[in-house]
Design an enzyme around this catalytic site. Structure first.
Site, PDB file in Angstrom:
ATOM      1  N   LYS A 170       0.844  -1.199   0.000  1.00  0.00           N
ATOM      2  CA  LYS A 170       0.000   0.000   0.000  1.00  0.00           C
ATOM      3  C   LYS A 170       0.877   1.246   0.000  1.00  0.00           C
ATOM      4  CE  LYS A 170      -4.234  -1.766   0.715  1.00  0.00           C
ATOM      5  NZ  LYS A 170      -5.078  -1.932  -0.484  1.00  0.00           N
ATOM      6  N   ASP A 223      -0.392  -0.687  -4.506  1.00  0.00           N
ATOM      7  CA  ASP A 223      -1.782  -0.216  -4.512  1.00  0.00           C
ATOM      8  C   ASP A 223      -1.885   1.222  -3.999  1.00  0.00           C
ATOM      9  OD1 ASP A 223      -4.497   0.016  -4.559  1.00  0.00           O
ATOM     10  OD2 ASP A 223      -4.921  -1.731  -3.290  1.00  0.00           O
ATOM     11  N   GLU A 239      -1.730  -0.819  -8.967  1.00  0.00           N
ATOM     12  CA  GLU A 239      -3.179  -0.986  -8.722  1.00  0.00           C
ATOM     13  C   GLU A 239      -3.822   0.344  -8.342  1.00  0.00           C
ATOM     14  OE1 GLU A 239      -4.113  -4.511  -6.469  1.00  0.00           O
ATOM     15  OE2 GLU A 239      -5.846  -3.559  -5.504  1.00  0.00           O
ATOM     16  N   ASP A 267      -9.173  -1.455  -9.369  1.00  0.00           N
ATOM     17  CA  ASP A 267      -9.857  -2.082  -8.235  1.00  0.00           C
ATOM     18  C   ASP A 267     -11.129  -1.275  -7.948  1.00  0.00           C
ATOM     19  OD1 ASP A 267     -10.741  -3.050  -5.810  1.00  0.00           O
ATOM     20  OD2 ASP A 267      -8.827  -3.061  -4.818  1.00  0.00           O
ATOM     21  N   LYS A 291     -13.673  -7.397  -6.198  1.00  0.00           N
ATOM     22  CA  LYS A 291     -14.351  -7.586  -4.916  1.00  0.00           C
ATOM     23  C   LYS A 291     -15.725  -8.213  -5.172  1.00  0.00           C
ATOM     24  CE  LYS A 291     -11.007  -5.296  -2.795  1.00  0.00           C
ATOM     25  NZ  LYS A 291      -9.970  -5.638  -3.782  1.00  0.00           N
ATOM     26  N   TRP A 333      -7.552 -12.555  -1.510  1.00  0.00           N
ATOM     27  CA  TRP A 333      -7.252 -11.868  -0.260  1.00  0.00           C
ATOM     28  C   TRP A 333      -8.430 -12.061   0.678  1.00  0.00           C
ATOM     29  CZ3 TRP A 333      -9.365  -8.151   2.931  1.00  0.00           C
ATOM     30  CH2 TRP A 333      -8.516  -7.664   3.946  1.00  0.00           C
TER      31      TRP A 333
HETATM   32  C1  0XW Z   1      -6.277  -5.454   0.119  1.00  0.00           C
HETATM   33  N1  0XW Z   1      -7.701  -5.245   0.073  1.00  0.00           N
HETATM   34  C2  0XW Z   1      -8.327  -6.366  -0.590  1.00  0.00           C
HETATM   35  C3  0XW Z   1      -8.203  -5.112   1.495  1.00  0.00           C
HETATM   36  C4  0XW Z   1      -8.795  -3.750   1.706  1.00  0.00           C
HETATM   37  O1  0XW Z   1     -10.161  -3.808   1.583  1.00  0.00           O
HETATM   38  C5  0XW Z   1      -8.219  -2.947   0.569  1.00  0.00           C
HETATM   39  C6  0XW Z   1      -8.167  -3.950  -0.546  1.00  0.00           C
HETATM   40  C7  0XW Z   1      -7.538  -3.417  -1.797  1.00  0.00           C
HETATM   41  O2  0XW Z   1      -6.948  -4.150  -2.597  1.00  0.00           O
HETATM   42  O3  0XW Z   1      -7.670  -2.209  -2.081  1.00  0.00           O
HETATM   43 MG    MG Z   2      -6.815  -2.509  -4.138  1.00  0.00          MG
END
Ligand code: 0XW
Ligand code: MG
Length: 367
Positions: free
Chosen positions: A164, A193, A218, A241, A265, A320
């Site tokens: 991140k 990300d 990302e 994403d 997601k 994840w």
């Molecule tokens: C890593 N994640 C899947 C968890 C958090 O919700 C953020 C997310 C992402 O990839 O942004």
């Molecule tokens: Mg992401």
């Protein structure tokens, strides 16, 4: 098998370690909503939706519960045989709000799987594997600490890392990426990300300053238009994403060629059924993707893993689940856990998890 009762539960999930920091927000506790669909033969199907706070994407826990309140009465008395008919029934009561409908889609697949005696992965087209890779997502942190965690997680078996960045000086982000690369090298695939946090200018600078390091970039910027403007100006592949808000957004991103892959997601796309369409669209263009959700416990984790097992492995970027950041499980006996960076696909009928009544307490609503 008809739907007799729907129970809604609220479950607070404190973040293990205190907080989860992304460019767009920092969260300390997540508010998960579970639905339990009970049928006239006493079967139970479970679904879950858990936004990672109200800022990450246009979803929030109170919104999910309001949408569920709107939808649930219309499902009572319905026959559980056609997921398509039930999706239509939901759309006739509420336009949009796919992340709330996702909880019902998951619960209905859980029920159907139990009824037919097959795992949910079979209903989604069939598993290609009984064990899927996961990836570790760091939080926005110092370059040294992030590199230390990255090396540690690779040692524990994770084949992929998501680092991140964003919401701070470019210098810190660039140093973090270099330190992680020095610590890990080719031992793991890397995604960086930005969680919508970079300007187009910052994304271009970061790309140049990390040119020789292989990673997928990302969701660097906020909108799909900003990301589209990066096309041809970056050396790193770009994954979307947060911008994949529904199937149409994914179709737009694929057809305009602005995404080289996706962080997907399940609830954002409206559930497992809708996500199989996205999986198949990605397959047509050989696009890699993950199978995740933003947060949630064993129910959402099981949903992600069932779908993950049906994705062609060469394009699969990992499932994840929030387990590394959560203490405890809804179903301690059949919990979904990461071992050596991988997750076993549940083999029992349905989702394969049955939350314990004592973990969830009493329902906050019953229909
Ligand atoms: C890593 N994640 C899947 C968890 C958090 O919700 C953020 C997310 C992402 O990839 O942004
Ligand atoms: Mg992401």
């Amino acid at each position: 098998m008809r739907i007799e009762t729907i129970n809604v539960y609220k479950c607070l999930l404190p973040v293990k370690g205190g907080s989860y920091r992304m460019a767009s927000d920092t969260v300390q506790q997540l508010d998960s909503t579970l639905v339990e669909i009970v049928t006239d033969d006493g079967s139970k199907g479970w679904g879950e939706t858990c936004p990672v706070g109200p800022v990450y994407q246009p979803h929030h826990a109170l919104g999910a519960r309001a949408a569920i309140e709107e939808i649930a009465p219309g499902l009572i008395g319905q026959e559980v045989s056609s997921i398509r008919l039930l999706a239509k029934a939901m759309d006739e009561r509420l336009n949009g709000h796919g992340y709330a409908k996702a909880a019902f889609d998951i619960a209905l697949l859980d029920l159907l799987g139990q009824r037919l005696g097959v795992p949910v992965s079979t209903l989604l087209g069939g598993a290609l594997t009984d064990r899927v890779p996961s990836y570790y997502s760091t939080i926005v942190g110092s370059p040294e600490e992030t590199a230390r965690i990255a090396a540690d997680k690779v040692k524990s078996g994770y084949p992929r890392l998501q680092i991140k960045i964003g919401g701070r000086d470019l210098e810190q982000d660039v140093a973090t990426i270099h330190k992680v690369w020095e610590a890990v090298g080719y031992k793991a695939r890397i995604a960086v990300d930005g969680n919508r946090g970079l300007t187009v200018a910052a994304a271009i600078h970061l790309d140049r300053l990390c040119q020789s390091i292989p990673f997928a970039f990302e969701q660097p910027c906020n909108t799909m238009e900003e990301v589209a403007s990066l096309k041809g100006r970056l050396t790193h592949p770009v994954y979307l994403d947060e911008n994949t808000e529904d199937l149409n957004a994914v179709l737009r991103a694929i057809s305009s060629g602005i995404a080289d892959g996706f962080g997907l997601k399940v609830t954002r796309l409206g559930g497992l059924t809708k996500m199989t369409t996205v999986r198949d669209m990605c397959a047509i263009r050989s696009l890699p993707h993950t199978c995740d959700d933003a947060w949630g416990g064993d129910v959402i984790a099981a949903a992600c893993v069932h779908l993950a097992s049906t994705v062609e492995p060469r394009r699969f970027e990992g499932a994840w689940i929030a387990q590394e950041y959560i203490d405890g499980h809804y179903d301690p006996e059949n919990s979904i856990v990461i071992r050596d960076g991988h997750i076993a696909v549940p083999q029992r009928p349905g989702l394969g998890v049955q939350p314990e009544a004592k973990t969830l307490g009493v329902p906050i609503a019953t229909y």
